[in-house]
Scaffold this motif. Structure first.
Motif, short mmCIF file in Angstrom:
data_model
loop_
_atom_site.label_atom_id
_atom_site.label_comp_id
_atom_site.label_asym_id
_atom_site.label_seq_id
_atom_site.Cartn_x
_atom_site.Cartn_y
_atom_site.Cartn_z
N LYS A 185 10.27 -14.92 3.22
CA LYS A 185 10.63 -15.88 4.27
C LYS A 185 10.25 -15.24 5.60
N PRO A 186 10.28 -16.00 6.71
CA PRO A 186 9.88 -15.43 7.99
C PRO A 186 10.57 -14.12 8.35
N THR A 187 11.84 -13.98 7.98
CA THR A 187 12.56 -12.74 8.29
C THR A 187 12.96 -11.98 7.02
N GLU A 188 12.26 -12.24 5.94
CA GLU A 188 12.53 -11.52 4.68
C GLU A 188 11.20 -11.11 4.06
N TRP A 189 10.98 -9.80 3.96
CA TRP A 189 9.73 -9.24 3.43
C TRP A 189 10.07 -8.11 2.46
N ASN A 190 9.37 -8.05 1.35
CA ASN A 190 9.62 -7.00 0.35
C ASN A 190 8.68 -5.83 0.56
N LYS A 191 9.27 -4.63 0.61
CA LYS A 191 8.47 -3.42 0.71
C LYS A 191 7.95 -3.01 -0.67
N ALA A 192 6.78 -2.38 -0.70
CA ALA A 192 6.24 -1.85 -1.97
C ALA A 192 7.08 -0.66 -2.42
N VAL A 193 7.39 -0.61 -3.67
CA VAL A 193 8.23 0.46 -4.21
C VAL A 193 7.44 1.77 -4.28
N GLY A 194 8.06 2.83 -3.79
CA GLY A 194 7.47 4.17 -3.90
C GLY A 194 6.35 4.46 -2.94
N VAL A 195 6.14 3.60 -1.94
CA VAL A 195 5.07 3.81 -0.95
C VAL A 195 5.64 4.51 0.28
N ALA A 196 4.96 5.59 0.70
CA ALA A 196 5.36 6.28 1.93
C ALA A 196 4.53 5.72 3.08
N TYR A 197 5.20 5.15 4.06
CA TYR A 197 4.51 4.50 5.17
C TYR A 197 4.32 5.48 6.33
N ALA A 198 3.08 5.54 6.81
CA ALA A 198 2.80 6.40 7.96
C ALA A 198 3.33 5.79 9.25
N ASP A 199 3.33 4.47 9.31
CA ASP A 199 3.81 3.76 10.50
C ASP A 199 5.34 3.75 10.49
N THR A 200 5.95 4.33 11.50
CA THR A 200 7.42 4.40 11.55
C THR A 200 8.05 3.01 11.61
N ASP A 201 7.32 2.02 12.13
CA ASP A 201 7.85 0.66 12.20
C ASP A 201 8.08 0.08 10.80
N CYS A 202 7.23 0.47 9.86
CA CYS A 202 7.40 -0.01 8.48
C CYS A 202 8.71 0.51 7.88
N ASN A 203 9.03 1.76 8.20
CA ASN A 203 10.29 2.35 7.72
C ASN A 203 11.50 1.77 8.45
N ALA A 204 11.30 1.35 9.71
CA ALA A 204 12.40 0.83 10.52
C ALA A 204 12.77 -0.60 10.14
N TRP A 205 11.86 -1.31 9.50
CA TRP A 205 12.11 -2.71 9.17
C TRP A 205 13.22 -2.86 8.13
N GLU A 206 14.12 -3.82 8.38
CA GLU A 206 15.17 -4.18 7.43
C GLU A 206 15.29 -5.70 7.40
N ASN A 207 15.58 -6.26 6.21
CA ASN A 207 15.76 -7.70 6.09
C ASN A 207 17.07 -8.19 6.68
N ASP A 208 17.97 -7.26 6.98
CA ASP A 208 19.24 -7.60 7.62
C ASP A 208 18.96 -8.28 8.96
#
Length: 269
Positions: A185-208
């Motif tokens: 959904k617009p504010t709900e996105w699933n992260k790939a399991v076991g992937v280490a993200y170089a971009d800190t924004d990817c780690n900061a994202w939460e569906n909350d």
């Protein structure tokens, strides 16, 4: 015969005085209605502006129409300082907003925003933890992301990618495009399991809904892009206002000179 410059200054300040009344009333009303820190922050400058305009316009009105030279002198001093302040602010606004723009993405209707693209002065403001906590509070109070979620809730992923989002919606309400999260959904996105993200924004994202990307650099960049756009508009308006102030100041100088001549004339009799 009463001089034209005195009449002009008196008329302009009468209009300014009348305009200051609804501004002051609006500020007082906001102070009574304030339910959040953002609203409380907004009402203070509105009240100060209303009181300032009222006092300055009264000084100009009485000084010009009643020939009170010392009051008109104070009015001209304040006007001179205001012209100087606006000139400095306008130059500063153009200087700090000359950098930064959204990055156009292929097959996307929206742009992405990078914090490093904007001026260092603006970056320092949003990187300050105390400042950013207040800004986050304001963004949440304004419901920028909840309204975003409601508006595009029925979009398929293809429809969502084609939407023309604002800088705040793109930066704060969804993860950056480089994260390659799976759209739900617009504010709900699933992260790939076991992937280490170089971009800190990817780690900061939460569906909350209270977190989303409010802690992301992309959110700060989206805010700065919004500020940049607004400041440029304000700077252009300031240039027009400065021309108006200079005309009024020139008329005030003529009125002050007229007052001194009249006072000198009557003092001889």
């Amino acid at each position: 015969m009463f001089r034209v410059s005195n009449n002009l200054v008196g008329l302009l300040n009468l209009v300014t005085f009348l305009l200051s009344i609804p501004i002051l009333v609006a500020g007082i009303w906001l102070s009574k209605q304030a339910g959040s820190e953002c609203e409380r922050w907004l009402e203070r400058p509105v009240i100060v502006l209303g009181v300032f305009l009222m006092l300055v316009s009264l000084a100009g009105l009485i000084g010009a129409c009643c020939k009170v030279s010392w009051l008109l002198w104070v009015y001209l001093l304040v006007m001179f300082l205001l012209i100087l302040l606006l000139t400095v602010f306008t130059i500063f606004a153009f200087a700090v907003t000359n950098k930064g723009a959204g990055e156009v993405l292929s097959n996307r209707g929206y742009k992405e925003y990078k914090l490093g693209d904007y001026s260092h002065w603006l970056q320092d403001r949003v990187n300050n933890t105390k400042n950013w906590n207040k800004i986050k509070s304001c963004l949440k109070d304004s419901k920028v992301c909840s309204n975003f979620a409601d508006k595009y809730v029925n979009d398929t992923v293809e429809q969502f990618y084609a939407e023309n989002l604002s800088s705040l919606q793109s930066g704060c309400c969804k993860p950056p495009n480089d994260c390659n999260f799976t759209y739900v959904k617009p504010t709900e996105w699933n992260k790939a399991v076991g992937v280490a993200y170089a971009d800190t924004d990817c780690n900061a994202w939460e569906n909350d809904a209270s977190v989303l990307c409010f802690n992301c650099e992309s959110c700060k960049a989206g805010l700065l892009d919004n500020i940049k756009s607004n400041w440029k508009k304000v700077a252009i308006i300031n240039v027009i206002f400065l021309v108006f102030l200079i005309v009024v100041y020139s008329a005030g100088c003529c009125a002050f000179r007229n007052n001194r001549k009249d006072n000198a004339y009557w003092s001889r009799y």
